[in-house]
Enzyme design. Structure first.
Site: not given
Length: 484
Positions: A308, A333, A337
């Site tokens: 991430s 990743k 969201q």
């Protein structure tokens, strides 16, 4: 595009720090107008929302269950199941529904301290997989590693659960035990590991000066204060005459998007993109640097547990700065969201994937990760599995436990003659030498006491810089660059 001043934030379900992977989460952002649409019932024939027939079918299904099903049903359980079913149909582990309890946990856990075992987890193919253990945590001390599968906790199987459901089973108060069944890639049988949950204070930045004026900053997580700490430590190293920098984001599961952007910007030339965001319509917007002033060489250390926000950092240094990345391919990743709280109206929420993030050059690394410029594997004993301790290991045994025993012995300087899983006479001699060095009775057999001592010795050996092939490669690369 600048994120400062907008409610764009990335955070993790710290879940008493067994949790889902750090997710870059947009909270009610106006980043892309029109993405957050109202939810309602469409007129008959409309395709963008639920038709009256859709609503009727759902209501009729609930009515049939309530009135006809063999047993009484719990209203909330059925409703939660319906919502989870719709989201699971998307086949996206980062899009999840949280009931009131899970949502409360999600909100409470945007903190820098928590109670738990200290491991980041995600869902993959219906199983709960470890992204990375937190350094110094009970999970790391117990030998939990990236890519381990958590089969069960305290006898309860986790297969098929959402990440949030699994987290609620693994989490708990400090001092309590979590008995985990762990399946490591390459092993055929799970191993039971008992971990005592603890209070974990996250220190996210650690800096030191190495040889030849090479500084090293380890970033373990991108939390709210990480950027400030990073800046202070960087200034200290620079004041000591630092000539080159290693940024270590191995086993860093990610964190706050705005923090990683602020940390990277001083190194990125003016006008160059740091990261790009893309919506469902393919519209892209980039966050560009206002002008970096750092001009010394930098290398970035990554591994499979770098995810991430760590990947945003690695991608920015690789493509916008031209720095070398060293180690292993990252986790992969590449989505962002958004949480929907008000829409649910009852304290529950939905966290849904709404954007992609792209590297400066526009690459989407999701499920692929960022490949290192210089690939370096750690010594084989770094990946040895925890011993099952089901039986005492004896000469002439031949199994995975013996193979891992031999890898461990090799890593701590008691190398046997083989590492294929056969318990040879020289393996027994190596075990005796180890037992003698630790004050144990030198039987040449591995009982529980010997196994625990051996695992502790291996964890200590893994922490030694002399055994860290990736760090040594980073130092060598900077030495080469500085000598030019």
């Amino acid at each position: 595009m600048r994120f400062k001043g907008r409610s764009v934030i990335a955070f993790v379900l710290l879940g008493m720090f067994v949790s889902s992977i750090m997710t870059l989460t947009v909270v009610r952002s106006n980043l892309f107008p029109g993405v957050s649409k109202s939810v309602g019932v469409a007129a008959p024939g409309a395709s963008s929302s639920l038709s009256s027939q859709d609503v009727s079918k759902i209501a009729k299904t609930y009515e049939l269950i309530e009135n006809k099903y063999l047993s009484d049903v719990d209203h909330d359980k059925i409703m939660n199941g319906a919502i989870n079913g719709m989201l699971e149909a998307l086949e996206d582990p980062y899009t999840v529904y949280m009931d009131k309890e899970e949502a409360k946990q999600f909100t409470e856990n945007i903190n820098s301290s928590f109670q738990g075992i200290g491991a980041e987890v995600t869902a993959e193919d219906g199983r709960i997989k470890v992204v990375s253990p937190i350094k110094g945590s009970p999970a790391e001390k117990a030998g939990i590693m990236a890519n381990d599968i958590v089969v069960s906790v305290n006898g309860e199987k986790l297969d098929g659960l959402t990440v949030n459901q699994a987290v609620l089973k693994i989490r708990g108060e400090k001092g309590t035990q979590a008995k985990l069944e762990i399946l490591r890639p390459g092993s055929s049988d799970p191993t039971q590991v008992t971990i005592v949950r603890a209070e974990i204070d996250i220190e996210t930045v650690f800096a030191e000066m190495l040889e030849d004026g090479i500084g090293k900053i380890e970033v373990r997580q991108f939390s709210a204060n990480t950027g400030d700490h990073f800046k202070k430590e960087l200034e200290k190293l620079e004041s000591q005459g630092m000539k080159g920098l290693i940024i270590d984001v191995r086993n860093d599961p990610g964190g706050l998007l705005n923090v990683v952007i602020d940390m990277v910007e001083p190194f990125v030339p003016k006008g160059k993109p740091i990261v790009q965001i893309e919506n469902r319509d393919g519209k892209k917007e980039a966050t560009t640097s206002k002008g970096g002033t750092k001009n010394y060489p930098v290398v970035v250390l990554t591994n499979k547990g770098s995810a991430s926000a760590s990947e945003i950092l690695a991608g920015a240094f690789k493509e916008a700065v031209g720095s070398k990345t060293i180690g292993e391919t990252t986790f992969g990743k590449g989505t962002v969201q958004e949480t929907y709280v008000k829409e649910m109206g009852d304290g529950s929420n939905i966290k849904m994937t709404v954007y992609k993030w792209l590297t400066p050059d526009g690459n989407w690394i999701h499920k692929k990760g960022i490949e290192p410029d210089i690939k370096v594997e750690q010594p084989a004993f770094f990946k040895a599995s925890i011993l099952s301790k089901k039986d005492t290991l004896k000469p002439d045994s031949n199994n995975d436990d013996v193979k891992n025993l031999q890898l461990m012995l090799t890593g701590i300087g008691h190398a046997p003659d083989r590492t294929d899983g056969y318990y040879s006479a020289k393996t027994a001699q190596a075990v005796k030498a180890f037992q003698t060095s630790k004050g144990l009775t030198a039987t040449g057999e591995v009982d529980i006491a010997t196994a625990k001592k051996l695992e502790t010795a291996v964890l200590e050996a893994i922490k030694l810089p002399k055994n860290d092939n990736q760090l040594k490669a980073a130092v060598k690369e900077l030495q080469t660059q500085l000598s030019k």
